[in-house]
Design an enzyme around this catalytic site. Structure first.
Site, PDB file in Angstrom:
ATOM      1  N   GLU A 144       2.291   1.819  -3.508  1.00 32.27           N
ATOM      2  CA  GLU A 144       1.116   2.427  -4.280  1.00 32.27           C
ATOM      3  C   GLU A 144       1.208   3.918  -4.277  1.00 32.27           C
ATOM      4  O   GLU A 144       1.121   4.507  -5.139  1.00 32.27           O
ATOM      5  CB  GLU A 144      -0.065   1.726  -3.984  1.00 32.27           C
ATOM      6  CG  GLU A 144      -1.201   2.274  -4.761  1.00 32.27           C
ATOM      7  CD  GLU A 144      -2.843   2.491  -3.876  1.00 32.27           C
ATOM      8  OE1 GLU A 144      -3.172   3.910  -3.783  1.00 32.27           O
ATOM      9  OE2 GLU A 144      -2.969   1.643  -3.031  1.00 32.27           O
ATOM     10  N   HIS A 145       1.129   4.356  -3.205  1.00 26.45           N
ATOM     11  CA  HIS A 145       1.148   5.521  -2.652  1.00 26.45           C
ATOM     12  C   HIS A 145       2.466   6.531  -3.544  1.00 26.45           C
ATOM     13  O   HIS A 145       2.315   7.599  -3.963  1.00 26.45           O
ATOM     14  CB  HIS A 145       1.146   6.085  -1.135  1.00 26.45           C
ATOM     15  CG  HIS A 145      -0.024   6.153  -0.569  1.00 26.45           C
ATOM     16  ND1 HIS A 145      -0.362   7.353  -0.028  1.00 26.45           N
ATOM     17  CD2 HIS A 145      -1.183   5.178  -0.684  1.00 26.45           C
ATOM     18  CE1 HIS A 145      -1.840   7.039   0.516  1.00 26.45           C
ATOM     19  NE2 HIS A 145      -2.154   5.741  -0.042  1.00 26.45           N
ATOM     20  N   GLU A 188      -3.740   8.359   8.062  1.00 25.71           N
ATOM     21  CA  GLU A 188      -4.803   7.601   7.290  1.00 25.71           C
ATOM     22  C   GLU A 188      -4.980   6.256   7.923  1.00 25.71           C
ATOM     23  O   GLU A 188      -6.134   5.667   8.313  1.00 25.71           O
ATOM     24  CB  GLU A 188      -4.189   7.054   5.873  1.00 25.71           C
ATOM     25  CG  GLU A 188      -5.112   6.345   4.932  1.00 25.71           C
ATOM     26  CD  GLU A 188      -4.604   6.157   3.625  1.00 25.71           C
ATOM     27  OE1 GLU A 188      -4.864   4.695   3.211  1.00 25.71           O
ATOM     28  OE2 GLU A 188      -4.207   6.914   3.089  1.00 25.71           O
ATOM     29  N   HIS A 206       0.993  -1.161  -0.055  1.00 24.54           N
ATOM     30  CA  HIS A 206      -0.160  -0.085  -0.168  1.00 24.54           C
ATOM     31  C   HIS A 206       0.951   1.181   0.127  1.00 24.54           C
ATOM     32  O   HIS A 206       0.545   2.338  -0.700  1.00 24.54           O
ATOM     33  CB  HIS A 206      -0.885  -0.053   1.170  1.00 24.54           C
ATOM     34  CG  HIS A 206      -1.723   1.128   1.427  1.00 24.54           C
ATOM     35  ND1 HIS A 206      -1.252   2.230   2.450  1.00 24.54           N
ATOM     36  CD2 HIS A 206      -2.684   1.693   0.732  1.00 24.54           C
ATOM     37  CE1 HIS A 206      -2.296   3.180   2.453  1.00 24.54           C
ATOM     38  NE2 HIS A 206      -3.132   2.878   1.503  1.00 24.54           N
TER      39      HIS A 206
END
Length: 427
Positions: free
Chosen positions: A68-69, A141, A65
């Protein structure tokens, strides 16, 4: 390219496999004025331990993840999201347990946007400073996600169902785990998993399939790399890790999350069949048209937000139910009792035929979405199956298959119940 005509669902698909191992699938849509592209890698939150050059590497939870960012950063200091948006495209990305996907939708400038997509996903750019800056953004987040009762219930359930499988990992990771991520680790993971042989490109729109392939050949690496061995943990027993768990949070009513641990099917047609069979079994067991749903609803044990569905990832499969309930344990017991009743007495044939027809129709209707077409194709490709053979799969499913499925799966020792309780109840 190979052309496939799926007459039963009215779809045409062009398929090509490049020398570098990339799978390309194009759905021509000459009657539409929009375009959709989906570029995905078979790499997700569960892939934290893998082998490179004979050595096993352990990477921090949440790194897929995190990667991906960071993939949207470009060497010129720009951001690929902004580049795509400037042309009027709607870009985005997601990381799930098993895959990471990058996509955009547009009405103009498709070829320019496709070039941008292929370039930024295939050429990483990280710096120590940018990686450290992202830790604060993703950390915030994560804290927001952890405050969501639904997320907590789902994550606790996976930890209750599975002893070893990395499906237990939080896709986003924890604040502590992402603090261990470095630019070097991100480059290692990109080099291992963001290779054409581990990826797929799916496109829908009024495009020339050959031109899509030509652009991919021009931009992406030419050499194929061997597949990356992955470690999914020790073999899972049929029984769950723990039968119950709970947590107190700021909810107005108890929130239940019920899981039934099943036996995963191997990649290929059998996995596709089990997925559709599992979905049909869920509808027969406690779907909105089932006798049990009406019974639980009339008793005030569930409301219209209750759901039950089938889920699977590489190496695991389970049924998942959730919603608000004044008595979660009673809902669990009723589902177990109904599974036993259907196994003992059989399923009403009229109900079975109605459910089968309704599910088939819903799946066909979902194909009106370009995004659904491309994402389903990508998932099917990674699982070594053709998702568009589903009409024959549905046709072959019989009532006895559902009864057998429920008899094998719906067992107390395979079941875990997680409850998020109001804070005042825990005091």
């Amino acid at each position: 390219m190979v052309k496939h005509n799926y007459q039963q669902i009215g779809e045409t698909l062009y398929e090509e496999h490049l020398d570098n191992g990339l799978g390309i699938f194009v759905f021509p849509k000459p009657e539409f004025g929009k375009y959709y592209a989906f570029f995905a890698t078979r790499y997700g939150g569960m892939d934290t331990r893998f082998q490179v050059d004979g050595q096993w590497l352990d990477t921090p939870m949440g790194i897929a993840h995190y990667l991906e960012h960071k993939m949207f950063d470009t060497p010129d200091g720009g951001n690929a999201l902004q580049t795509l948006s400037a042309t009027g495209a709607s870009p985005n990305a997601f990381t799930s347990t098993a895959i990471t996907g990058y996509h955009f939708e547009c009405t103009d400038g498709f070829w320019e946007n496709l070039r941008t997509l292929l370039e930024f996903v295939s050429v990483p750019y990280f710096t120590k400073e940018s990686v450290e800056k992202e830790q604060g953004i993703i950390g915030q987040e994560i804290r927001m996600i952890e405050d969501q009762p639904g997320w907590q219930a789902y994550h606790l359930l996976l930890e209750a169902l599975y002893h070893h499988h990395p499906v237990r990992n939080s896709v986003a990771g924890t604040v502590e785990s992402i603090a261990q991520i470095t630019a070097e680790t991100l480059y290692q993971c990109h080099g291992a998993f963001y290779t054409p042989a581990n990826m797929v490109l799916c496109v829908a729109g009024d495009v020339d399939p050959e031109r899509v392939c030509a652009l991919a050949r021009e931009i992406l690496p030419q050499q194929a790399k061997p597949p990356i061995p992955r470690d999914c943990g020790a073999a899972e027993p049929e029984t769950v890790f723990r039968r119950e768990d709970s947590r107190a949070m700021a909810v107005s009513a108890p929130l239940l999350q019920l899981g039934i641990k099943g036996t995963p099917a191997p990649d290929g047609p059998s996995q596709l069949r089990q997925r559709f069979l599992g979905e049909l079994a869920c509808e027969a067991l406690a779907g909105s048209s089932s006798p049990l749903y009406r019974q639980l609803y009339d008793q005030g044990l569930i409301n219209s937000g209750f759901y039950l569905g089938y889920m699977d990832y590489p190496g695991c499969a389970f049924l998942l139910a959730g919603g608000e309930s004044k008595d979660p344990a009673a809902v669990r017991d009723a589902i177990l009792a109904e599974g036993a009743r259907i196994a003992r007495e059989g399923l009403d044939d009229g109900l079975f035929q109605r459910l089968k027809k309704a599910l088939y129709g819903m799946y066909v209707q979902s194909l009106n979405s370009f995004a659904n077409l491309c994402v389903e194709q990508a998932k099917g490709y990674f699982a070594n199956q053709d998702p568009w053979t589903f009409p024959a799969v549905y046709e072959a499913m019989e009532k006895q298959d559902v009864e057998r499925f429920l008899s094998n799966w719906v067992q107390p020792e395979r079941t875990s119940l997680v409850v998020i309780r109001p804070q005042e109840e825990a005091q």
